[in-house]
Design a protein around this motif. Structure first.
Motif, PDB file in Angstrom:
ATOM      1  N   ALA A 152       0.932   9.758  30.636  1.00 42.16           N
ATOM      2  CA  ALA A 152       0.730   8.324  30.850  1.00 42.16           C
ATOM      3  C   ALA A 152      -0.749   7.985  30.929  1.00 42.16           C
ATOM      4  O   ALA A 152      -1.208   6.980  30.353  1.00 42.16           O
ATOM      5  CB  ALA A 152       1.439   7.882  32.131  1.00 42.16           C
ATOM      6  N   ARG A 153      -1.530   8.809  31.611  1.00 43.09           N
ATOM      7  CA  ARG A 153      -2.966   8.555  31.761  1.00 43.09           C
ATOM      8  C   ARG A 153      -3.719   8.703  30.440  1.00 43.09           C
ATOM      9  O   ARG A 153      -4.816   8.153  30.283  1.00 43.09           O
ATOM     10  CB  ARG A 153      -3.558   9.523  32.806  1.00 43.09           C
ATOM     11  CG  ARG A 153      -3.181   9.201  34.232  1.00 43.09           C
ATOM     12  CD  ARG A 153      -3.602  10.284  35.209  1.00 43.09           C
ATOM     13  NE  ARG A 153      -5.050  10.437  35.332  1.00 43.09           N
ATOM     14  CZ  ARG A 153      -5.791   9.782  36.223  1.00 43.09           C
ATOM     15  NH1 ARG A 153      -5.237   8.917  37.060  1.00 43.09           N
ATOM     16  NH2 ARG A 153      -7.109   9.983  36.277  1.00 43.09           N
ATOM     17  N   SER A 154      -3.156   9.421  29.511  1.00 42.66           N
ATOM     18  CA  SER A 154      -3.853   9.671  28.241  1.00 42.66           C
ATOM     19  C   SER A 154      -3.851   8.462  27.305  1.00 42.66           C
ATOM     20  O   SER A 154      -4.512   8.482  26.266  1.00 42.66           O
ATOM     21  CB  SER A 154      -3.214  10.859  27.516  1.00 42.66           C
ATOM     22  OG  SER A 154      -1.917  10.531  27.038  1.00 42.66           O
ATOM     23  N   ARG A 161      -0.612  -7.289  35.308  1.00 44.13           N
ATOM     24  CA  ARG A 161      -1.583  -8.092  34.556  1.00 44.13           C
ATOM     25  C   ARG A 161      -2.907  -7.368  34.348  1.00 44.13           C
ATOM     26  O   ARG A 161      -3.820  -7.914  33.735  1.00 44.13           O
ATOM     27  CB  ARG A 161      -1.836  -9.410  35.293  1.00 44.13           C
ATOM     28  CG  ARG A 161      -0.602 -10.303  35.412  1.00 44.13           C
ATOM     29  CD  ARG A 161      -0.944 -11.601  36.098  1.00 44.13           C
ATOM     30  NE  ARG A 161       0.227 -12.485  36.180  1.00 44.13           N
ATOM     31  CZ  ARG A 161       0.196 -13.695  36.740  1.00 44.13           C
ATOM     32  NH1 ARG A 161      -0.935 -14.153  37.267  1.00 44.13           N
ATOM     33  NH2 ARG A 161       1.297 -14.431  36.765  1.00 44.13           N
ATOM     34  N   THR A 162      -2.990  -6.144  34.843  1.00 41.51           N
ATOM     35  CA  THR A 162      -4.254  -5.408  34.782  1.00 41.51           C
ATOM     36  C   THR A 162      -4.253  -4.410  33.628  1.00 41.51           C
ATOM     37  O   THR A 162      -3.312  -3.622  33.493  1.00 41.51           O
ATOM     38  CB  THR A 162      -4.513  -4.658  36.101  1.00 41.51           C
ATOM     39  OG1 THR A 162      -4.439  -5.585  37.194  1.00 41.51           O
ATOM     40  CG2 THR A 162      -5.876  -3.993  36.089  1.00 41.51           C
ATOM     41  N   GLU A 163      -5.282  -4.455  32.826  1.00 40.91           N
ATOM     42  CA  GLU A 163      -5.431  -3.521  31.709  1.00 40.91           C
ATOM     43  C   GLU A 163      -6.154  -2.266  32.184  1.00 40.91           C
ATOM     44  O   GLU A 163      -7.155  -2.346  32.897  1.00 40.91           O
ATOM     45  CB  GLU A 163      -6.245  -4.184  30.584  1.00 40.91           C
ATOM     46  CG  GLU A 163      -5.615  -5.436  29.997  1.00 40.91           C
ATOM     47  CD  GLU A 163      -4.535  -5.115  28.975  1.00 40.91           C
ATOM     48  OE1 GLU A 163      -4.323  -3.913  28.688  1.00 40.91           O
ATOM     49  OE2 GLU A 163      -3.909  -6.065  28.479  1.00 40.91           O
ATOM     50  N   PHE A 164      -5.650  -1.111  31.780  1.00 43.99           N
ATOM     51  CA  PHE A 164      -6.274   0.166  32.117  1.00 43.99           C
ATOM     52  C   PHE A 164      -6.562   0.926  30.829  1.00 43.99           C
ATOM     53  O   PHE A 164      -5.708   1.029  29.950  1.00 43.99           O
ATOM     54  CB  PHE A 164      -5.362   1.008  33.008  1.00 43.99           C
ATOM     55  CG  PHE A 164      -5.282   0.544  34.430  1.00 43.99           C
ATOM     56  CD1 PHE A 164      -6.122   1.066  35.399  1.00 43.99           C
ATOM     57  CD2 PHE A 164      -4.359  -0.426  34.803  1.00 43.99           C
ATOM     58  CE1 PHE A 164      -6.050   0.641  36.722  1.00 43.99           C
ATOM     59  CE2 PHE A 164      -4.270  -0.863  36.116  1.00 43.99           C
ATOM     60  CZ  PHE A 164      -5.118  -0.334  37.081  1.00 43.99           C
ATOM     61  N   ALA A 165      -7.755   1.469  30.759  1.00 43.45           N
ATOM     62  CA  ALA A 165      -8.092   2.348  29.643  1.00 43.45           C
ATOM     63  C   ALA A 165      -7.504   3.728  29.908  1.00 43.45           C
ATOM     64  O   ALA A 165      -7.125   4.058  31.034  1.00 43.45           O
ATOM     65  CB  ALA A 165      -9.608   2.439  29.497  1.00 43.45           C
ATOM     66  N   ALA A 166      -7.434   4.538  28.863  1.00 42.95           N
ATOM     67  CA  ALA A 166      -7.018   5.930  29.042  1.00 42.95           C
ATOM     68  C   ALA A 166      -8.003   6.629  29.969  1.00 42.95           C
ATOM     69  O   ALA A 166      -9.209   6.348  29.941  1.00 42.95           O
ATOM     70  CB  ALA A 166      -6.945   6.636  27.702  1.00 42.95           C
ATOM     71  N   TRP A 235       7.838   4.502  38.466  1.00 42.32           N
ATOM     72  CA  TRP A 235       6.483   4.195  38.938  1.00 42.32           C
ATOM     73  C   TRP A 235       5.664   3.478  37.869  1.00 42.32           C
ATOM     74  O   TRP A 235       4.940   2.537  38.168  1.00 42.32           O
ATOM     75  CB  TRP A 235       5.788   5.486  39.366  1.00 42.32           C
ATOM     76  CG  TRP A 235       6.257   5.993  40.706  1.00 42.32           C
ATOM     77  CD1 TRP A 235       6.688   5.251  41.768  1.00 42.32           C
ATOM     78  CD2 TRP A 235       6.319   7.352  41.134  1.00 42.32           C
ATOM     79  NE1 TRP A 235       7.014   6.064  42.824  1.00 42.32           N
ATOM     80  CE2 TRP A 235       6.796   7.365  42.468  1.00 42.32           C
ATOM     81  CE3 TRP A 235       6.026   8.577  40.514  1.00 42.32           C
ATOM     82  CZ2 TRP A 235       6.978   8.538  43.190  1.00 42.32           C
ATOM     83  CZ3 TRP A 235       6.204   9.754  41.240  1.00 42.32           C
ATOM     84  CH2 TRP A 235       6.673   9.739  42.560  1.00 42.32           C
ATOM     85  N   ILE A 236       5.795   3.914  36.636  1.00 39.81           N
ATOM     86  CA  ILE A 236       5.032   3.280  35.558  1.00 39.81           C
ATOM     87  C   ILE A 236       5.448   1.822  35.384  1.00 39.81           C
ATOM     88  O   ILE A 236       4.620   0.958  35.061  1.00 39.81           O
ATOM     89  CB  ILE A 236       5.220   4.063  34.241  1.00 39.81           C
ATOM     90  CG1 ILE A 236       4.485   5.418  34.334  1.00 39.81           C
ATOM     91  CG2 ILE A 236       4.700   3.276  33.039  1.00 39.81           C
ATOM     92  CD1 ILE A 236       4.731   6.320  33.149  1.00 39.81           C
ATOM     93  N   GLU A 237       6.708   1.522  35.606  1.00 41.94           N
ATOM     94  CA  GLU A 237       7.199   0.151  35.428  1.00 41.94           C
ATOM     95  C   GLU A 237       6.864  -0.762  36.604  1.00 41.94           C
ATOM     96  O   GLU A 237       7.081  -1.976  36.525  1.00 41.94           O
ATOM     97  CB  GLU A 237       8.712   0.183  35.202  1.00 41.94           C
ATOM     98  CG  GLU A 237       9.098   0.827  33.873  1.00 41.94           C
ATOM     99  CD  GLU A 237      10.590   0.999  33.710  1.00 41.94           C
ATOM    100  OE1 GLU A 237      11.332   0.672  34.675  1.00 41.94           O
ATOM    101  OE2 GLU A 237      11.026   1.451  32.633  1.00 41.94           O
ATOM    102  N   ASN A 244      -1.920   3.154  40.470  1.00 46.25           N
ATOM    103  CA  ASN A 244      -2.296   4.441  41.064  1.00 46.25           C
ATOM    104  C   ASN A 244      -2.319   5.537  40.008  1.00 46.25           C
ATOM    105  O   ASN A 244      -3.246   6.372  39.962  1.00 46.25           O
ATOM    106  CB  ASN A 244      -1.315   4.817  42.170  1.00 46.25           C
ATOM    107  CG  ASN A 244      -1.669   4.211  43.509  1.00 46.25           C
ATOM    108  OD1 ASN A 244      -2.798   3.764  43.723  1.00 46.25           O
ATOM    109  ND2 ASN A 244      -0.709   4.178  44.419  1.00 46.25           N
ATOM    110  N   ILE A 245      -1.288   5.560  39.169  1.00 43.54           N
ATOM    111  CA  ILE A 245      -1.221   6.576  38.121  1.00 43.54           C
ATOM    112  C   ILE A 245      -2.392   6.474  37.168  1.00 43.54           C
ATOM    113  O   ILE A 245      -2.943   7.485  36.723  1.00 43.54           O
ATOM    114  CB  ILE A 245       0.124   6.462  37.363  1.00 43.54           C
ATOM    115  CG1 ILE A 245       1.275   6.944  38.265  1.00 43.54           C
ATOM    116  CG2 ILE A 245       0.102   7.261  36.062  1.00 43.54           C
ATOM    117  CD1 ILE A 245       2.652   6.760  37.678  1.00 43.54           C
ATOM    118  N   MET A 246      -2.826   5.260  36.857  1.00 40.78           N
ATOM    119  CA  MET A 246      -3.882   5.036  35.862  1.00 40.78           C
ATOM    120  C   MET A 246      -5.281   4.955  36.456  1.00 40.78           C
ATOM    121  O   MET A 246      -6.260   4.779  35.723  1.00 40.78           O
ATOM    122  CB  MET A 246      -3.582   3.752  35.088  1.00 40.78           C
ATOM    123  CG  MET A 246      -2.322   3.796  34.245  1.00 40.78           C
ATOM    124  SD  MET A 246      -2.326   5.137  33.026  1.00 40.78           S
ATOM    125  CE  MET A 246      -3.725   4.646  31.990  1.00 40.78           C
TER     126      MET A 246
END
Length: 277
Positions: A152-154, A161-166, A235-237, A244-246
């Protein structure tokens, strides 16, 4: 979660011996394999379960299936019931079951079957058993959760609403897993679901108690998930858990689960993220 379906079909008033349990099991599995009422067949047969046989017997005494399950040692994530009274003719019984319960018989979610019969009726229970990892599989479960989290982090993703980069992968920490286990055991033993422990502790307190010198720390918890895949997907959903995961601020992870079959949730999970000082 339990899905209940049931009913009463009266064929006649005969009081004679019923066919063998195996005959009902086999007949229902033949219907399941072939399909009915324009519903496709299911290749996986229903497994006979002694525990479900006991549930069916308990249900025959009266009341609802849910009550019979609660009085037994069988735990199901889904269940359904079928009942026929007043006939000893196996073909007639199976014809009634096919006509009235085709959707239940051909539901691939159900894995096991229990049957109880006596001279005046047959009671059938099908279920998806509550199937959780075993304690002996904890190391393999931890590795699987770690792999899923790092997958998921890759990839860049949106958490709410928050964008996370790899972000870079995290590594598994035995100390963080110990902190996760302590909180999971606490929740399972006392049957609660909160980030605050029964002693008022927060995740930062629990991580400090295992002598982990942290710079940043976070925690995800879950209940009811039966596999590493389902708990991580849940958790991802969830925006907060996903964040936290990202988070790029975490470099290590701990994970633990505890099964307590008599509790409301059945299984509890804790995931702890941190970066050391």
């Amino acid at each position: 979660m339990r899905k209940l379906a049931g009913g009463l079909i009266v064929l006649c008033c005969a009081w004679v011996a019923m066919p063998a349990l195996a005959a009902i099991d086999d007949g229902l599995n033949q219907i399941r394999r072939k399909g009915c009422a324009k519903r496709p067949g299911v290749e996986q047969p229903l497994r006979s379960s002694k525990e479900l046989n006991a549930v069916a017997r308990e249900w025959s005494k009266g009341g609802r299936l849910r009550e019979a399950l609660d009085r037994s040692d069988y735990r199901a994530t889904q269940s359904a019931s079928m009942q026929v009274q007043g006939s000893a003719d196996q073909k007639a019984i199976l014809d009634v079951l096919r006509a009235n319960y085709c959707d239940t018989i051909t539901d691939p979610a159900f894995k096991e079957i229990g049957v109880f019969q006596q001279r005046n009726g047959v009671w059938v229970v099908v279920a998806a058993p509550f199937a959780t990892p075993a304690v002996k599989d904890a190391a393999a479960v931890s590795k699987k959760v770690l792999a899923l989290v790092n997958a998921a982090r890759s990839k860049a993703r949106k958490c709410g609403r928050t964008e996370f980069a790899a972000v870079p992968a995290v590594t598994l920490s035995a100390m963080l897993s110990r902190a996760a286990l302590l909180h999971t055991q606490d929740m399972a033993k006392r049957d609660f679901f909160e980030h605050v422990g029964s002693d008022g502790s927060k995740v930062s307190d629990r991580v400090a108690r295992v002598d982990y010198k942290w710079r940043t720390v976070g925690e995800n918890i879950a209940i009811g998930a039966e596999t590493p895949e389902s708990v991580v997907q849940g958790w991802i959903e969830s925006p907060g858990h996903c964040a936290n995961i990202m988070s790029p601020g975490f470099t290590e992870m701990g994970i633990a689960f505890v099964v307590e079959r008599k509790s409301e949730a059945g299984i509890y999970w804790t995931q702890v993220f941190a970066a050391p000082r």
